[in-house]
Design a protein around this motif. Sequence first.
Motif, PDB file in Angstrom:
ATOM      1  N   ALA A   1       6.824  -9.140 -18.287  1.00 18.55           N
ATOM      2  CA  ALA A   1       6.636  -8.568 -18.025  1.00 18.55           C
ATOM      3  C   ALA A   1       8.239  -8.807 -16.830  1.00 18.55           C
ATOM      4  CB  ALA A   1       5.100  -8.807 -17.522  1.00 18.55           C
ATOM      5  N   GLN A   2       7.544  -7.181 -15.993  1.00 16.66           N
ATOM      6  CA  GLN A   2       8.212  -7.456 -15.153  1.00 16.66           C
ATOM      7  C   GLN A   2       7.001  -6.695 -13.773  1.00 16.66           C
ATOM      8  OE1 GLN A   2      11.327  -4.230 -16.700  1.00 16.66           O
ATOM      9  NE2 GLN A   2      10.412  -3.059 -15.419  1.00 16.66           N
ATOM     10  N   ARG A   3       8.189  -7.641 -12.746  1.00 22.63           N
ATOM     11  CA  ARG A   3       6.816  -7.572 -11.829  1.00 22.63           C
ATOM     12  C   ARG A   3       7.497  -7.707 -10.721  1.00 22.63           C
ATOM     13  NH1 ARG A   3       1.473 -11.125 -11.071  1.00 22.63           N
ATOM     14  NH2 ARG A   3       1.241  -9.925 -13.017  1.00 22.63           N
ATOM     15  N   VAL A   4       6.871  -6.738  -9.795  1.00 23.14           N
ATOM     16  CA  VAL A   4       7.779  -6.868  -7.438  1.00 23.14           C
ATOM     17  C   VAL A   4       6.817  -6.797  -6.509  1.00 23.14           C
ATOM     18  CG1 VAL A   4       8.688  -5.538  -6.109  1.00 23.14           C
ATOM     19  CG2 VAL A   4       9.912  -5.251  -8.603  1.00 23.14           C
ATOM     20  N   THR A   5       5.996  -7.913  -5.778  1.00 22.83           N
ATOM     21  CA  THR A   5       5.580  -8.058  -5.205  1.00 22.83           C
ATOM     22  C   THR A   5       6.395  -8.278  -3.622  1.00 22.83           C
ATOM     23  OG1 THR A   5       4.744  -9.370  -6.457  1.00 22.83           O
ATOM     24  CG2 THR A   5       4.375  -9.666  -3.923  1.00 22.83           C
ATOM     25  N   GLN A   6       5.182  -7.074  -2.954  1.00 18.56           N
ATOM     26  CA  GLN A   6       6.000  -7.371  -1.795  1.00 18.56           C
ATOM     27  C   GLN A   6       4.568  -8.242  -0.882  1.00 18.56           C
ATOM     28  OE1 GLN A   6       7.758  -3.083  -2.264  1.00 18.56           O
ATOM     29  NE2 GLN A   6       7.963  -3.436  -0.070  1.00 18.56           N
ATOM     30  N   PRO A   7       5.010  -8.513  -0.453  1.00 23.12           N
ATOM     31  CA  PRO A   7       3.292  -9.350  -0.214  1.00 23.12           C
ATOM     32  C   PRO A   7       3.159  -9.209   1.402  1.00 23.12           C
ATOM     33  CG  PRO A   7       5.339 -11.099   0.798  1.00 23.12           C
ATOM     34  CD  PRO A   7       5.814  -9.756   0.122  1.00 23.12           C
ATOM     35  N   GLU A   8       3.909  -8.384   2.104  1.00 20.77           N
ATOM     36  CA  GLU A   8       3.397  -7.570   3.406  1.00 20.77           C
ATOM     37  C   GLU A   8       2.711  -7.111   3.489  1.00 20.77           C
ATOM     38  OE1 GLU A   8       6.609 -10.588   5.874  1.00 20.77           O
ATOM     39  OE2 GLU A   8       7.274  -8.600   3.799  1.00 20.77           O
ATOM     40  N   LYS A   9       1.871  -5.750   3.011  1.00 19.83           N
ATOM     41  CA  LYS A   9       1.307  -4.623   3.429  1.00 19.83           C
ATOM     42  C   LYS A   9       2.031  -3.845   4.421  1.00 19.83           C
ATOM     43  CE  LYS A   9      -1.631  -3.060  -0.028  1.00 19.83           C
ATOM     44  NZ  LYS A   9      -0.906  -2.597  -0.627  1.00 19.83           N
ATOM     45  N   LEU A  10       1.773  -4.685   6.166  1.00 22.85           N
ATOM     46  CA  LEU A  10       1.882  -4.054   7.238  1.00 22.85           C
ATOM     47  C   LEU A  10       2.918  -5.083   7.583  1.00 22.85           C
ATOM     48  CD1 LEU A  10      -1.100  -2.446   8.225  1.00 22.85           C
ATOM     49  CD2 LEU A  10       0.088  -0.979   7.397  1.00 22.85           C
ATOM     50  N   LEU A  11       4.089  -3.926   8.780  1.00 23.02           N
ATOM     51  CA  LEU A  11       4.853  -5.241   9.600  1.00 23.02           C
ATOM     52  C   LEU A  11       5.240  -4.465  10.854  1.00 23.02           C
ATOM     53  CD1 LEU A  11       6.503  -8.386   9.646  1.00 23.02           C
ATOM     54  CD2 LEU A  11       8.853  -6.965   8.574  1.00 23.02           C
ATOM     55  N   SER A  12       5.004  -5.232  12.180  1.00 23.76           N
ATOM     56  CA  SER A  12       5.916  -4.322  12.822  1.00 23.76           C
ATOM     57  C   SER A  12       6.506  -5.098  14.348  1.00 23.76           C
ATOM     58  CB  SER A  12       4.251  -4.497  13.869  1.00 23.76           C
ATOM     59  OG  SER A  12       3.115  -3.525  13.461  1.00 23.76           O
ATOM     60  N   VAL A  13       7.863  -5.208  14.178  1.00 26.07           N
ATOM     61  CA  VAL A  13       8.773  -5.492  14.687  1.00 26.07           C
ATOM     62  C   VAL A  13       9.168  -4.922  16.440  1.00 26.07           C
ATOM     63  CG1 VAL A  13      11.101  -6.949  14.390  1.00 26.07           C
ATOM     64  CG2 VAL A  13       9.410  -6.363  12.331  1.00 26.07           C
ATOM     65  N   PHE A  14       9.094  -5.530  17.431  1.00 28.08           N
ATOM     66  CA  PHE A  14       9.472  -5.093  18.694  1.00 28.08           C
ATOM     67  C   PHE A  14      11.323  -4.873  18.455  1.00 28.08           C
ATOM     68  CE2 PHE A  14       6.336  -5.525  21.993  1.00 28.08           C
ATOM     69  CZ  PHE A  14       5.798  -6.389  21.014  1.00 28.08           C
TER      70      PHE A  14
ATOM     71  N   CYS B   1      10.974  -9.346  -0.661  1.00 30.14           N
ATOM     72  CA  CYS B   1      10.176  -8.662  -2.074  1.00 30.14           C
ATOM     73  C   CYS B   1      10.914 -10.536  -3.050  1.00 30.14           C
ATOM     74  CB  CYS B   1      11.692  -8.363  -1.963  1.00 30.14           C
ATOM     75  SG  CYS B   1      11.681  -7.063  -4.071  1.00 30.14           S
ATOM     76  N   ASN B   2      10.237 -10.411  -4.344  1.00 26.92           N
ATOM     77  CA  ASN B   2       9.947 -11.533  -4.897  1.00 26.92           C
ATOM     78  C   ASN B   2       9.527 -10.885  -6.057  1.00 26.92           C
ATOM     79  OD1 ASN B   2       8.964 -13.601  -2.819  1.00 26.92           O
ATOM     80  ND2 ASN B   2      10.442 -14.137  -4.143  1.00 26.92           N
ATOM     81  N   TYR B   3      10.443 -10.861  -7.910  1.00 31.06           N
ATOM     82  CA  TYR B   3      10.732 -10.266  -8.440  1.00 31.06           C
ATOM     83  C   TYR B   3      10.232 -11.193  -9.765  1.00 31.06           C
ATOM     84  CZ  TYR B   3      15.152 -11.791  -9.505  1.00 31.06           C
ATOM     85  OH  TYR B   3      16.735 -12.481  -9.347  1.00 31.06           O
ATOM     86  N   SER B   4       9.699 -10.892 -11.059  1.00 34.64           N
ATOM     87  CA  SER B   4       9.084 -11.659 -12.336  1.00 34.64           C
ATOM     88  C   SER B   4      10.589 -10.423 -13.414  1.00 34.64           C
ATOM     89  CB  SER B   4       8.167 -11.944 -12.507  1.00 34.64           C
ATOM     90  OG  SER B   4       8.031 -12.502 -13.813  1.00 34.64           O
TER      91      SER B   4
END
Lengths: 116, 112
Positions: free
Chosen positions: B1-14, B23-26
Amino acid sequence: DTGVSQDPRHKITKRGQNVTFRCDPISEHNRLYWYRQTLGQGPEFLTYFQNEAQLEKSRLLSDRFSAERPKGSFSTLEIQRTEQGDSAMYLCASRRQGTSGGNEQFFGPGTRLTVL
Amino acid sequence: AQRVTQPEKLLSVFKGAPVELKCNYSYSGSPELFWYVQYSRQRLQLLLRHISRESIKGFTADLNKGETSFHLKKPFAQEEDSAMYYCALSGRSNFGNEKLTFGTGTRLTIIP
């Protein structure tokens, strides 16, 4: 040709009704894809066409869903007997097979379906 | 199976600070990796693809097969970078399996 177009942009329907969406791909793009996106999720693949041939269907595409691309140009996605769980953004994408861009797909603006 | 994982839903940066969206994938074969971006009230559009190894709007992404990652980076964030970013994967387009599998996305907000 300004890109992939979809019609309508918004559709509100009552549970049990049938709905049909249209996608017009970029000219000369022989591959056309349908995706569904629900709140908080990325787009999920539904099906794709090469010209008029439907080459792959996801198991997400239940028997209430049917997609066609009769002349290898525009495509329609029909949902019969809509359910509230069908509420989502339906995205269409296209690409030209054989270009150097690999699998770059160009997306339309989407059709937002709300089932009441 | 193929999968993509983005662990952060929100990211704030100055503004002016470095940005890294993970991004990690399988995937069992040789994948094609992409970053798509969606600005407010606009359609999903391609930002980067790993096969072209290019820098777009100051963003770069390197495919690390050992770590199965394809992180998106930019050294100095700009306010116009605020958007939703999706990492996506497909099989090699000449061998079938060309459906895109997307992660759940990261909403990037640049703080002025």
